[in-house]
Design a protein around this motif. Structure first.
Motif, short mmCIF file in Angstrom:
data_model
loop_
_atom_site.label_atom_id
_atom_site.label_comp_id
_atom_site.label_asym_id
_atom_site.label_seq_id
_atom_site.Cartn_x
_atom_site.Cartn_y
_atom_site.Cartn_z
N LEU A 71 0.83 -1.20 0.00
CA LEU A 71 0.00 0.00 0.00
C LEU A 71 0.87 1.26 0.00
CD1 LEU A 71 -2.74 1.39 0.08
CD2 LEU A 71 -2.74 1.05 2.58
N ALA A 72 1.94 1.25 0.78
CA ALA A 72 2.85 2.40 0.80
C ALA A 72 3.46 2.64 -0.58
CB ALA A 72 3.95 2.20 1.85
N LEU A 73 3.82 1.57 -1.25
CA LEU A 73 4.37 1.71 -2.61
C LEU A 73 3.33 2.31 -3.55
CD1 LEU A 73 6.29 -1.67 -2.87
CD2 LEU A 73 7.32 0.61 -2.94
N ALA A 74 2.09 1.83 -3.45
CA ALA A 74 1.04 2.33 -4.33
C ALA A 74 0.77 3.81 -4.10
CB ALA A 74 -0.24 1.52 -4.13
N LYS A 75 0.96 4.26 -2.88
CA LYS A 75 0.69 5.67 -2.56
C LYS A 75 1.90 6.58 -2.79
CE LYS A 75 -3.14 5.02 0.56
NZ LYS A 75 -3.72 5.42 1.84
N GLU A 122 -5.67 -0.97 -0.44
CA GLU A 122 -6.25 -0.44 0.80
C GLU A 122 -7.08 -1.51 1.48
OE1 GLU A 122 -8.11 3.09 -0.78
OE2 GLU A 122 -6.42 4.35 -0.16
N ASN A 123 -7.88 -2.22 0.70
CA ASN A 123 -8.66 -3.33 1.24
C ASN A 123 -7.75 -4.45 1.73
OD1 ASN A 123 -11.15 -4.96 1.71
ND2 ASN A 123 -10.19 -6.20 0.11
N PHE A 124 -6.78 -4.80 0.92
CA PHE A 124 -5.87 -5.89 1.24
C PHE A 124 -5.13 -5.63 2.55
CE2 PHE A 124 -1.91 -8.42 0.35
CZ PHE A 124 -2.51 -9.66 0.40
N ALA A 125 -4.74 -4.40 2.76
CA ALA A 125 -4.01 -4.04 3.99
C ALA A 125 -4.87 -4.25 5.24
CB ALA A 125 -3.52 -2.60 3.92
N THR A 126 -6.19 -4.21 5.08
CA THR A 126 -7.07 -4.42 6.23
C THR A 126 -7.37 -5.89 6.48
OG1 THR A 126 -9.14 -4.22 4.99
CG2 THR A 126 -8.18 -2.18 5.86
N VAL A 127 -7.15 -6.75 5.48
CA VAL A 127 -7.54 -8.16 5.64
C VAL A 127 -6.36 -9.14 5.67
CG1 VAL A 127 -9.79 -7.77 4.58
CG2 VAL A 127 -7.92 -8.60 3.16
N ALA A 128 -5.23 -8.77 5.14
CA ALA A 128 -4.12 -9.72 4.97
C ALA A 128 -3.65 -10.35 6.27
CB ALA A 128 -2.95 -9.04 4.25
N GLY A 129 -3.68 -9.60 7.36
CA GLY A 129 -3.20 -10.11 8.64
C GLY A 129 -4.25 -10.81 9.47
N LYS A 130 -5.47 -10.91 8.98
CA LYS A 130 -6.55 -11.55 9.76
C LYS A 130 -6.42 -13.06 9.79
CE LYS A 130 -10.02 -7.97 9.33
NZ LYS A 130 -11.36 -7.62 8.86
N ASP A 131 -6.42 -13.66 8.63
CA ASP A 131 -6.30 -15.12 8.51
C ASP A 131 -6.02 -15.47 7.05
OD1 ASP A 131 -8.87 -15.33 7.10
OD2 ASP A 131 -9.81 -15.11 9.06
N LEU A 132 -5.71 -16.72 6.82
CA LEU A 132 -5.31 -17.15 5.47
C LEU A 132 -6.44 -16.97 4.47
CD1 LEU A 132 -3.20 -18.36 3.60
CD2 LEU A 132 -3.91 -20.65 4.37
N ASP A 133 -7.68 -17.27 4.84
CA ASP A 133 -8.79 -17.10 3.90
C ASP A 133 -8.97 -15.64 3.51
OD1 ASP A 133 -9.37 -19.80 3.73
OD2 ASP A 133 -10.88 -19.74 5.34
N SER A 134 -8.81 -14.73 4.46
CA SER A 134 -8.92 -13.30 4.15
C SER A 134 -7.79 -12.85 3.23
CB SER A 134 -8.89 -12.48 5.45
OG SER A 134 -10.00 -12.80 6.25
N LEU A 135 -6.60 -13.34 3.50
CA LEU A 135 -5.46 -13.02 2.63
C LEU A 135 -5.75 -13.49 1.21
CD1 LEU A 135 -1.97 -12.58 2.86
CD2 LEU A 135 -2.34 -14.86 1.95
N ARG A 136 -6.18 -14.73 1.09
CA ARG A 136 -6.48 -15.28 -0.24
C ARG A 136 -7.59 -14.49 -0.92
NH1 ARG A 136 -6.01 -21.59 1.62
NH2 ARG A 136 -3.80 -21.82 1.08
#
Length: 160
Positions: A71-75, A122-136
């Protein structure tokens, strides 16, 4: 507020792309900088991609960190890395870059693609650390965001 930021970024980017300040540097150095920038994307995408594929164990801290890095790279304002005259079609650059001249001739499309990638990240940054299914679940939109520019503005890798 978000639209205003987008408009300001678009104006700044268009101004920068037309700027001759970039040409004060060697165009090859500029291309090397943007390739290094893309390697940072690749590295972080590799971390989460290997987890999503099941090739490495899911680690929520690494996943969240990689997503925040993406996300930092994208911004990041990297417009100075993309001066007109630095495409594959420009003299002497065919072997150095895969950037197509359409990037500059259809410029507003680039901003649309960048906005789509940023939104996905932005969405990915909110879900990636939750669990594997959210990351996927977040990976497809990120991949589509990356493909948006790569499909339209990057030449295919030459076999050889």
């Amino acid at each position: 507020m978000i639209k205003l930021k987008g408009i300001v970024a678009a104006v700044a980017t268009v101004s920068a792309l037309g700027s001759s300040a970039v040409f004060a540097q060697d165009v090859e150095k500029v291309i090397e900088a943007r390739q290094s920038f893309m390697q940072l994307y690749s590295f972080n995408l590799g971390l989460v991609g290997e987890m999503a594929k099941g090739n490495t164990e899911y680690d929520p801290e690494i996943a969240a960190s990689a997503a925040q890095n993406l996300l930092a790279l994208a911004k990041m304002n990297n417009s100075q890395m993309w001066p007109e005259g630095s495409s594959k079609a420009d003299a002497g650059l065919d072997e150095m870059t895969r950037a197509l001249p359409e990037m500059w001739s259809t410029f507003p499309k680039v901003l649309e693609k960048q906005d789509a990638l940023t939104s996905a990240l932005e969405n990915f940054a909110t879900v990636a650390g939750k669990d594997l299914d959210s990351l996927r679940g977040g990976m497809k939109a990120v991949g589509d965001g990356c493909k948006g520019c790569h499909t339209d503005f990057r030449a295919k890798k030459e076999e050889g």
